[in-house]
Each structure stands twice: as C-alpha cells, then as structure tokens.
Design an enzyme around this catalytic site. Structure first.
Site, PDB file in Angstrom:
ATOM      1  N   SER A 117       0.828  -1.212   0.000  1.00  0.00           N
ATOM      2  CA  SER A 117       0.000   0.000   0.000  1.00  0.00           C
ATOM      3  C   SER A 117       0.860   1.259   0.000  1.00  0.00           C
ATOM      4  O   SER A 117       1.975   1.273   0.524  1.00  0.00           O
ATOM      5  CB  SER A 117      -0.914   0.019   1.223  1.00  0.00           C
ATOM      6  OG  SER A 117      -1.643  -1.180   1.329  1.00  0.00           O
TER       7      SER A 117
HETATM    8  N1  SAH Z   1      -1.082  -3.851   3.629  1.00  0.00           N
HETATM    9  C1  SAH Z   1      -0.519  -4.656   2.575  1.00  0.00           C
HETATM   10  C2  SAH Z   1      -1.459  -4.593   1.394  1.00  0.00           C
HETATM   11  C3  SAH Z   1      -1.245  -5.641   0.400  1.00  0.00           C
HETATM   12  S1  SAH Z   1      -2.388  -5.616  -0.951  1.00  0.00           S
HETATM   13  C4  SAH Z   1       0.856  -4.103   2.222  1.00  0.00           C
HETATM   14  O1  SAH Z   1       1.039  -2.910   2.414  1.00  0.00           O
HETATM   15  O2  SAH Z   1       1.697  -4.839   1.747  1.00  0.00           O
HETATM   16  C5  SAH Z   1      -3.769  -6.472  -0.289  1.00  0.00           C
HETATM   17  C6  SAH Z   1      -3.550  -7.868   0.182  1.00  0.00           C
HETATM   18  O3  SAH Z   1      -4.838  -8.415   0.495  1.00  0.00           O
HETATM   19  C7  SAH Z   1      -2.908  -8.809  -0.839  1.00  0.00           C
HETATM   20  O4  SAH Z   1      -1.790  -9.411  -0.278  1.00  0.00           O
HETATM   21  C8  SAH Z   1      -4.023  -9.827  -1.114  1.00  0.00           C
HETATM   22  O5  SAH Z   1      -3.537 -11.131  -1.369  1.00  0.00           O
HETATM   23  C9  SAH Z   1      -4.826  -9.781   0.164  1.00  0.00           C
HETATM   24  N2  SAH Z   1      -6.202 -10.261   0.036  1.00  0.00           N
HETATM   25  C10 SAH Z   1      -7.071 -10.088  -0.991  1.00  0.00           C
HETATM   26  N3  SAH Z   1      -8.240 -10.682  -0.736  1.00  0.00           N
HETATM   27  C11 SAH Z   1      -8.112 -11.257   0.491  1.00  0.00           C
HETATM   28  C12 SAH Z   1      -8.973 -12.054   1.299  1.00  0.00           C
HETATM   29  N4  SAH Z   1     -10.209 -12.344   0.922  1.00  0.00           N
HETATM   30  N5  SAH Z   1      -8.513 -12.475   2.496  1.00  0.00           N
HETATM   31  C13 SAH Z   1      -7.248 -12.178   2.906  1.00  0.00           C
HETATM   32  N6  SAH Z   1      -6.384 -11.449   2.182  1.00  0.00           N
HETATM   33  C14 SAH Z   1      -6.803 -10.996   0.984  1.00  0.00           C
END
Ligand code: SAH
Length: 220
Positions: free
Chosen positions: A69
């Site tokens: 993010s």
């Molecule tokens: N806060 C993280 C954001 C990563 S992007 C960072 O800064 O790195 C969002 C993440 O949500 C991804 O890794 C994706 O795999 C996860 N995601 C998407 N749908 C999801 C679900 N239903 N349950 C758990 N994780 C999920």
C-alpha cells in the site's frame, strides 16, 4: 539496528525522514503514526530491485499480482484507527508485504493478520520476525470471514477492497470498535471509517482510494 534494516543512500534514515515530511504536508497529523513510519524500514518489505523506490509515496508491486500500500494510505488508515485512543486488539485483513502490519504492531498491543496468499504471508512473517515484532498472530485464510476465534476486535483494518462491507467484519467489531475499509466497484472505491455503537454502525467517508480487490473464496 543492523545495516540491512537501517539502510544506506536511497534507503537511509534521511530518505525516510523526507517521506515523513511529505506525509505531514499531505495532512497526516498523528505524531505516533509519523514517528513509527520514520523508523520502520519500508525497503525490506519490497524486492531488492525496488528498494531505492521504497520511500516514494506510491504503491509498488510485491509479486503474486499484489501491491504494497501507498505510505499515505497506510498512515491515513492507521490514524483513523487510533483517533479515539489505542485499540487493544486489531484484526488486519490482507497482510501482503507485512508493512502495514509492522506499523500497527508498533502502535497497538495485539495484531491478528489474515492473508489469502501463503507465499506472501510467509515472507511477511520472516520480515516481521527480523524486526523483532512478536505481538502478531498470523492466519492463512480468506479474511472476508474475519478471524472469529479471537473476536471481538477493537479495530479492524482491511487492505483490499470488497464491493460491499462484509457482514462478518461488522459482527466481529467490539462495542465502540472501529473498522477502516475501502469498498465499492473498481475505480470507485471509498475509504470508510465505520464505528460500532451497540448495534448501530456510524460511517464516515475518508476519501477515494484504489486498492486491489478483496477476493473471496479460494486461498492460494
Ligand atoms: N497492507 C498490505 C497490502 C497488500 S495488498 C501491504 O502494504 O503490503 C492487499 C492484500 O490483500 C494482498 O496481499 C491480497 O492477497 C490480500 N487479500 C485479498 N483478498 C483477500 C482475502 N479475501 N482475504 C485475505 N487477504 C486478501
């Protein structure tokens, strides 16, 4: 801190301080959040080839079609979660690189984090261990269902966008608890702060955002 964590050149303390300065200019006010973002090495949460861009205020690819993010969004969501006092127990949905997890774990007593892609969560766990953060519990699962065993949570932060706010997440909020979540169709996602008061949910609009979709169903 060892040299890898501390960083040099484009990953140095001075570069982190410049990012924090930009966050201030963009309107982030919470000194607790700014201070933790100034000391957390974001460069260890991205691929080495991207390390020199880790302190730009942008999202970056982390593999598996996902992104870390944008720092401003991490700061804004964390600030909203802490606005009324520090929540004891926080659920994070979407561990991803683990960067948001690292910020939360330095500000609240207990963090529970759920991720649907095992490869991402394993890497995140290793980085967070290196940082010495031990108040985090991990689950590889579809976070649409929250993490019922440890509910209720005083705060829930969701890092991927569903079309609609999942009912289970509302149900797992403690009385007075706060949910920070992007939602809506692609290209029109609103960041919402939802506060629970008994069985009533109050909502505040925090801004337009662009997150990867929250994918319900199968894990990988
Ligand atoms: N806060 C993280 C954001 C990563 S992007 C960072 O800064 O790195 C969002 C993440 O949500 C991804 O890794 C994706 O795999 C996860 N995601 C998407 N749908 C999801 C679900 N239903 N349950 C758990 N994780 C999920």
């Amino acid at each position: 801190m060892n040299t890898e964590l501390q960083g040099i050149g484009m990953t140095s303390q001075r570069t982190r301080d410049r990012l924090v300065q930009r966050l201030r200019e963009a309107g982030i006010r919470d000194e607790r959040v700014l201070s933790v973002m100034a000391s957390t090495p974001r460069h260890i949460f991205v691929d080495e080839a991207l390390a020199s861009r880790a302190y730009e205020d942008t999202a970056l690819p982390i593999g598996f079609g996902q992104t870390i993010s944008q720092p401003y969004v991490v700061a804004r969501m964390t600030e909203a979660l802490l606005e009324d006092g520090v929540p004891q127990k926080v659920l994070e949905v979407g561990t991803g690189s683990g960067y948001q997890t690292a910020i939360l774990a330095q500000l609240v007593p207990e963090v529970y984090t759920v991720e649907r892609i095992a490869g991402l969560q394993d890497q995140a766990r290793e980085r967070l261990r290196k940082l010495g953060l031990r108040n985090i519990r991990y689950k590889h699962a579809d976070g649409t269902w929250g993490w019922k065993e440890h509910a209720p949570y005083n705060g829930i932060l969701v890092a991927a966008a569903p079309e609609e706010v999942p009912r289970e997440l509302l149900e797992q909020l403690a009385d007075g608890g706060r949910l920070v979540i992007p939602s809506g169709p692609p290209g029109q996602q609103r960041l919402r702060l939802i506060t629970r008061e008994g069985d009533t949910f109050k909502e505040r609009f925090l801004g337009w955002v662009s997150f990867v979709p929250l994918r319900a169903g199968e894990t990988e």
